[in-house]
Design an enzyme around this catalytic site. Structure first.
Site, PDB file in Angstrom:
ATOM      1  N   LYS A  23      29.683  31.108  29.157  1.00  0.00           N
ATOM      2  CA  LYS A  23      28.761  31.367  28.664  1.00  0.00           C
ATOM      3  C   LYS A  23      28.514  30.623  27.189  1.00  0.00           C
ATOM      4  CE  LYS A  23      27.617  35.668  29.454  1.00  0.00           C
ATOM      5  NZ  LYS A  23      27.692  37.241  29.017  1.00  0.00           N
ATOM      6  N   ARG A  92      28.338  39.284  23.063  1.00  0.00           N
ATOM      7  CA  ARG A  92      28.455  39.055  24.574  1.00  0.00           C
ATOM      8  C   ARG A  92      29.828  38.685  24.848  1.00  0.00           C
ATOM      9  NH1 ARG A  92      23.798  35.128  25.744  1.00  0.00           N
ATOM     10  NH2 ARG A  92      23.582  36.172  27.854  1.00  0.00           N
ATOM     11  N   GLY A 101      29.071  40.731  34.863  1.00  0.00           N
ATOM     12  CA  GLY A 101      28.918  42.245  34.850  1.00  0.00           C
ATOM     13  C   GLY A 101      30.395  42.961  34.821  1.00  0.00           C
ATOM     14  N   MET A 103      32.724  42.410  32.328  1.00  0.00           N
ATOM     15  CA  MET A 103      33.072  42.787  30.819  1.00  0.00           C
ATOM     16  C   MET A 103      32.061  43.029  30.266  1.00  0.00           C
ATOM     17  SD  MET A 103      35.870  39.692  30.226  1.00  0.00           S
ATOM     18  CE  MET A 103      34.678  38.426  30.589  1.00  0.00           C
ATOM     19  N   ARG A 336      24.179  28.436  33.997  1.00  0.00           N
ATOM     20  CA  ARG A 336      25.383  28.142  34.456  1.00  0.00           C
ATOM     21  C   ARG A 336      25.267  27.811  35.692  1.00  0.00           C
ATOM     22  NH1 ARG A 336      27.120  34.237  34.921  1.00  0.00           N
ATOM     23  NH2 ARG A 336      25.597  34.709  36.383  1.00  0.00           N
ATOM     24  N   HIS A 452      23.111  43.371  40.904  1.00  0.00           N
ATOM     25  CA  HIS A 452      24.761  43.544  40.968  1.00  0.00           C
ATOM     26  C   HIS A 452      25.124  43.312  42.261  1.00  0.00           C
ATOM     27  CE1 HIS A 452      28.789  45.460  40.882  1.00  0.00           C
ATOM     28  NE2 HIS A 452      28.849  44.591  39.697  1.00  0.00           N
ATOM     29  N   SER A 786      58.928  17.939  59.915  1.00  0.00           N
ATOM     30  CA  SER A 786      57.824  19.056  59.699  1.00  0.00           C
ATOM     31  C   SER A 786      57.900  20.085  59.134  1.00  0.00           C
ATOM     32  CB  SER A 786      57.321  19.378  61.226  1.00  0.00           C
ATOM     33  OG  SER A 786      56.195  20.159  61.056  1.00  0.00           O
ATOM     34  N   CYS A 854      53.709  22.235  59.410  1.00  0.00           N
ATOM     35  CA  CYS A 854      53.111  23.254  60.417  1.00  0.00           C
ATOM     36  C   CYS A 854      52.990  24.686  60.536  1.00  0.00           C
ATOM     37  CB  CYS A 854      54.041  22.852  61.808  1.00  0.00           C
ATOM     38  SG  CYS A 854      55.812  23.226  61.777  1.00  0.00           S
ATOM     39  N   TYR A 874      50.520  14.416  57.575  1.00  0.00           N
ATOM     40  CA  TYR A 874      49.504  15.185  58.071  1.00  0.00           C
ATOM     41  C   TYR A 874      49.667  16.747  57.773  1.00  0.00           C
ATOM     42  CZ  TYR A 874      53.031  16.511  61.654  1.00  0.00           C
ATOM     43  OH  TYR A 874      54.022  16.908  62.323  1.00  0.00           O
TER      44      TYR A 874
HETATM   45  P1  ADP Z   1      26.501  39.268  31.451  1.00  0.00           P
HETATM   46  O1  ADP Z   1      27.516  38.399  31.506  1.00  0.00           O
HETATM   47  O2  ADP Z   1      26.971  40.798  32.128  1.00  0.00           O
HETATM   48  O3  ADP Z   1      25.278  38.722  32.106  1.00  0.00           O
HETATM   49  P2  ADP Z   1      25.322  38.845  28.983  1.00  0.00           P
HETATM   50  O4  ADP Z   1      25.868  38.929  27.841  1.00  0.00           O
HETATM   51  O5  ADP Z   1      24.546  37.975  29.574  1.00  0.00           O
HETATM   52  O6  ADP Z   1      26.182  39.822  29.993  1.00  0.00           O
HETATM   53  O7  ADP Z   1      24.267  40.183  28.449  1.00  0.00           O
HETATM   54  C1  ADP Z   1      23.510  41.347  29.358  1.00  0.00           C
HETATM   55  C2  ADP Z   1      22.122  41.139  29.136  1.00  0.00           C
HETATM   56  O8  ADP Z   1      21.707  41.299  27.738  1.00  0.00           O
HETATM   57  C3  ADP Z   1      21.517  39.868  29.506  1.00  0.00           C
HETATM   58  O9  ADP Z   1      20.406  40.342  30.476  1.00  0.00           O
HETATM   59  C4  ADP Z   1      21.265  39.138  28.497  1.00  0.00           C
HETATM   60  O10 ADP Z   1      19.947  38.181  28.751  1.00  0.00           O
HETATM   61  C5  ADP Z   1      21.006  40.182  27.577  1.00  0.00           C
HETATM   62  N1  ADP Z   1      21.018  39.475  26.308  1.00  0.00           N
HETATM   63  C6  ADP Z   1      22.195  39.118  25.548  1.00  0.00           C
HETATM   64  N2  ADP Z   1      22.179  38.674  24.424  1.00  0.00           N
HETATM   65  C7  ADP Z   1      20.897  38.919  23.989  1.00  0.00           C
HETATM   66  C8  ADP Z   1      20.132  38.560  23.108  1.00  0.00           C
HETATM   67  N3  ADP Z   1      20.952  37.857  22.041  1.00  0.00           N
HETATM   68  N4  ADP Z   1      18.909  38.893  22.822  1.00  0.00           N
HETATM   69  C9  ADP Z   1      18.209  39.071  24.001  1.00  0.00           C
HETATM   70  N5  ADP Z   1      18.935  39.607  25.212  1.00  0.00           N
HETATM   71  C10 ADP Z   1      20.182  39.544  25.189  1.00  0.00           C
HETATM   72 MG    MG Z   2      24.398  37.311  31.657  1.00  0.00          MG
END
Ligand code: ADP
Ligand code: MG
Ligand code: MG
Length: 903
Positions: A23, A92, A101, A103, A336, A452, A786, A854, A874
């Site tokens: 991220k 985050r 989802g 963590m 990503r 999810h 083999s 094998c 192989y």
């Molecule tokens: P996950 O890895 O579970 O997707 P995220 O870190 O992306 O968790 O965050 C969960 C939600 O919160 C996502 O929908 C993300 O877009 C939103 N979010 C995270 N940071 C911000 C921010 N700075 N402003 C607005 N929304 C945020």
């Molecule tokens: Mg996210």
């Protein structure tokens, strides 16, 4: 130089995933290419690892956070939690590999009793300010303070009931303010301390909570499932909040640059107006399809489309994006390279070649053997009488049949006792992971392609149907009502079938049929046909690229003509292992008994002579099926008493007969004596393989003659190819030497001169550590090696597969002693080291010594890469795995930059 733990988003790039997490690295990349990203900074995975090692954040972290926070505050012109004009941030999680989802993330850090007023004044929207505060209390309470989520959720529900409204958005500013009071009381009651008002204290606690969430139960489980190492740690991103819940022209959503289910280019995604990010994924309200955003905020929509195109062009691949619109202004919050279904992976790889975005070798690296094997699973046969209960979102393809179970824990229990289950939920959340893994398929009544359930199911390759709104689930009564014109009640345990490729849910068990990809490999579908579907064309194209690039040849393990024919259709270039044991079963058992019980040479020879033509017939069939290709035949391997009646059964039978005064026949007496004599306390390490061949005169000779005579018959009928005679389970070159001399004599008598690369060659399995350790010596008397990696794994580790997998393995996996069973994926450090040593030393003695594998590892993607790297000629695997091995052999060659060589 001391380690630096914090980097501004403007400092990193997409290649720093190990340090900044996926991220963080991708946020930095978006900043780099000029997309609008709310400012912030990333705390590295190094800091998390330090925290996990010592239980405390590194001493210098607080200062580094202060410095970067100050820079963010300057950039925005607000300070964290300022009472009149507060900066709020999100904290985050984000590891090197995406763990959607799994963590934690905490939004709206910096709000307190004062700054909530400031936020209200600054935004001119009181409702929004109180909504943000209650979200902070809720997320902070759950994530940082470990308070049960329902403590909060139940109070929201109660408030909605009290106000007679059904949706969160219908609660007023005053309602939300009241909820804030309740939530603060919950926190104080649960923890004995009030909610921390100090913004920086909130921030530090949230950062630590994210570090800790790396070791959370579901994160650990997810990593085990996805084979992600446990020692990577997560990075933490601290980012300026932008608000999708600030006004009617604010909103939030997720999107893909292509359909992750089919690969089609277009506008795919979901959004919600006046909502904060997590609402979309959680399925709190039903989200709207992305194209409708144009009608809501046209300028932001246009910019989003531009950004989507820019990201795809930049990453040369399908991107998955999170965005938020605050008062009409678009912000990019995450991107990503997106997860996709197996079918989409093949199609997208080919689309990108055609669009000139990537070359063929790159396309090959974009698909995996695992994905190919998913495409080879069967699908439903609709030709019979099937009842479609409902059709909903096709969220993750595949056909699954099972009994419906309504909660995750039960699903896991049912599966543990051998039931096939379909997990049925309103929507899933990360706590459902255990049940999702245990289920054949997942069915939810809410949520779409980005829910999810859908995201996780696609990741696991499990069939999933989402948003089946026709299903009314009653968890208390454990039943599901299918609403509609012809309603129906399903009880827990009833059978349903779900098709994750079409979104259909069927009553009962629908029969399955071969997938089109298998039909293609079987030669029943013409990949160039005008109306052949895109998937088959894409698979064919990628397979051709793999075949053109791979260095490893691919053979099959097969011991019948039928399997051999299929193997050839699937692309096998020979047989790597033809076992001969089944040729001693069935009616022939009697002959084997005679052989074992023979009291004279003449009796034994008679028994062998009776077996010989039967074996010869078997081999003729296989040579014919494999015409023109090498066939490797292993001499008899298992201990002979496996062909006799069970020791205990016989003992009991004879004892009972004696006790009741019944006569015991002479045959029974002799048989019992023989079985007793041959009984071994540890047959796996007993008289088997070459040891049998050495102690039972004539046994191997009989087999060798059958092989040679069959080959002669094959040639006389105009057939070609070559035959490799393989001696199992040798420890030392002397064993092989004895068998070899006999084999050479027989071959010469039949008119062949055996040798490496000749029509007839004689070699050995390397499947015991001693053989691997003395491979240099063994190579002097072997035309080929083999690797029998199943036995080599058992004997290197010192455990038998059956005992280990049925016994202590699950605990070993739980404790992380293994990430994955060494019988599934070759243990590179241990067993792999023996393989490499034996290849190197064997070739030092005999340059160009032919080597193959094998064991079942020959069809395992990771292991195939290893065998490529150590230079085997192989791999050989079951016929059905041959395409996977071909693909992975091609990918391995591309990954190591090798170019095409001979097979
Ligand atoms: P996950 O890895 O579970 O997707 P995220 O870190 O992306 O968790 O965050 C969960 C939600 O919160 C996502 O929908 C993300 O877009 C939103 N979010 C995270 N940071 C911000 C921010 N700075 N402003 C607005 N929304 C945020
Ligand atoms: Mg996210
Ligand atoms: Mg073996």
């Amino acid at each position: 130089m001391t380690t630096r733990y914090v980097f501004d988003f403007s400092e990193g790039d997409k290649d720093q995933k190990a340090l900044l997490g996926g991220k963080g690295a991708n946020l930095a990349e978006m900043v780099k290419i000029g997309l609008p990203v709310p400012p912030g900074f990333t705390i590295t995975t190094d800091a998390c690892r330090a925290y996990l090692d010592s239980g405390a954040a590194p001493a210098q972290l607080a200062d580094e956070v202060s410095t970067h926070l100050a820079a963010t505050e300057r950039a925005i012109g607000r300070t964290l939690g300022d009472p009149t004009n507060p900066l709020l941030v999100s904290v985050r999680s984000g590891a090197m590999f995406s763990m959607p989802g799994m963590m934690e993330t905490v939004l709206n850090i910096g709000l307190n009793d004062e700054s909530v007023q400031g936020l209200a004044a600054q935004s001119g929207n009181e409702r929004f300010a109180w909504d943000s505060y209650r979200r902070l209390l809720q997320m902070f309470g759950k994530t940082v303070l470990d308070i049960e989520g329902h403590e909060f959720e139940s109070r929201i529900e109660a408030m909605k009931q009290a106000r007679g409204v059904s949706q969160d958005v219908d609660l007023t500013a005053a309602d939300l303010q009241e909820l804030v009071g309740q939530f603060k009381a919950v926190i104080e009651h649960e923890t004995g301390k009030p909610f921390p008002q100090q913004p920086r204290a909130q921030l530090d606690a949230a950062i630590e909570a994210v570090f800790r969430s790396w070791m959370g139960e579901r994160a650990v489980l997810y990593r085990r499932q996805e084979r992600i190492p446990h020692d990577l740690g997560t990075a933490v991103n601290v980012q300026t909040m932008v608000f999708g819940n600030m006004s009617e022209d604010s909103g939030t959503g997720v999107c893909f640059t292509r359909d992750p289910g089919t690969g089609e280019k277009g506008v795919y995604g979901d959004f919600l107006m006046n909502a904060q990010g997590e609402d979309v994924v959680a399925g709190i309200r039903n989200a709207h399809p992305l194209h409708e955003l144009e009608g809501e905020v046209p300028a932001a929509y246009a910019q989003l489309l531009e950004n989507m195109a820019a990201l795809e062009a930049h990453y040369h691949d399908l991107c998955d994006i999170e965005f938020t619109i605050e008062r009409g202004k678009l912000w990019m919050l995450q991107t990503r390279v997106g997860k996709r279904t197996a079918a989409a992976a093949f199609k997208i790889a080919c689309q990108l070649i055609d669009e000139g975005v990537i070359d063929e070798r790159e396309a090959l690296s974009r698909v995996t053997g695992q994905q190919l094997s998913l495409l080879m699973f069967p699908r439903f046969d609709r030709s019979g009488d099937v009842r479609v209960l409902t059709k909903a979102v096709a969220a993750s393809p595949g056909a699954a049949v099972g009994r419906i179970v309504l909660n995750s824990k039960d699903a896991a229990e049912w599966a543990a006792r051998g039931e096939r289950v379909i997990l049925v939920r309103t929507e899933t959340n990360p706590d459902d992971l255990v049940g999702m893994i245990a289920s054949e398929g997942i069915l939810t009544s809410r949520g779409g392609k980005t829910s999810h359930a859908a995201v996780i199911a696609r990741g696991m390759g499990a069939p999933c149907v989402c948003g089946a709104e026709a299903l009314a689930i009653d968890f208390a009564k454990k039943q599901v009502t299918v609403t509609g014109s012809d309603p129906l009640v399903l009880k827990e345990g009833d059978l349903v079938s779900i098709d994750g490729a079409t979104g259909e849910v069927f009553l009962g068990e629908v029969p399955v049929m071969a997938s089109p990809v298998v039909d293609y490999f079987e030669g029943k579908l013409d990949p160039a046909g005008a109306d052949t579907d895109e998937l088959v064309r894409a698979v064919h194209r990628i397979m051709q690229i793999a075949d053109a690039n791979r260095r490893l040849a691919v053979r099959a393990n097969s011991d019948t003509p039928e399997d051999s024919e299929r193997a050839v259709r699937f692309g096998a270039q020979g047989i790597g292992l033809c076992r001969t044991e089944h040729m001693f079963l069935g009616d022939r058992r009697e002959l084997v008994e005679k052989l074992i019980l023979a009291s004279s040479d003449a009796d034994r020879e008679a028994a062998l002579e009776a077996l010989r033509p039967l074996q010869q017939g078997d081999f003729e069939g296989i040579f014919k099926a494999m015409d023109g290709k090498p066939v490797n035949i292993r001499l008899l391997d298992p201990p002979l008493h496996e062909f006799l009646p069970s020791h205990t059964d016989l003992e009991v039978k004879v004892a009972v007969a004696r006790a009741t005064g019944q006569p015991v026949s002479e045959a029974e007496e002799t048989m019992l004596a023989a079985v007793r004599r041959m009984h071994e306390s540890n047959p796996m390490l007993g008289t088997r393989g070459v040891r049998l061949g050495i102690i039972i005169p004539g046994l191997f000779q009989m087999q060798i003659r059958a092989i040679l005579d069959a080959f002669t018959v094959h040639q006389a009928a105009g057939g070609t190819g070559s035959v490799e005679i393989m001696v199992p389970l040798i420890d030392t070159y002397q064993e092989l030497d004895i068998v070899r001399q006999e084999a050479v004599a027989l071959a010469q008598a039949a008119g062949y001169e055996p040798g490496a690369g000749h029509e007839v060659s004689i070699g050995t399995m390397i499947e015991l550590p001693r053989a691997a350790l003395t491979a240099g010596q063994i190579a002097e008397v072997a035309d080929f090696f083999s690797f029998g990696t199943n036995d080599l794994t058992q004997t290197t580790w010192g455990f038998s597969r059956d005992d280990a997998e049925g016994g202590f393995f699950s605990q070993y996996l739980d404790k992380g002693i293994f990430q994955v069973s060494p019988f599934e994926m070759l243990d590179r450090q241990g067993v792999g080291r023996l393989v490499k040593m034996a290849v190197d030393e064997g070739r030092a003695t005999k340059p160009g010594l032919k080597t193959g594998v094998c064991g079942e590892h020959g069809g395992d993607p990771d292991s195939v890469h290893f065998f490529h790297e150590v230079g085997l000629d192989y791999v050989s695997c079951s016929p059905f795995r041959v395409p996977v091995a071909r693909l992975e052999a091609g990918r391995a060659a591309v990954a190591t930059g090798a170019h095409t060589a001979s097979t």
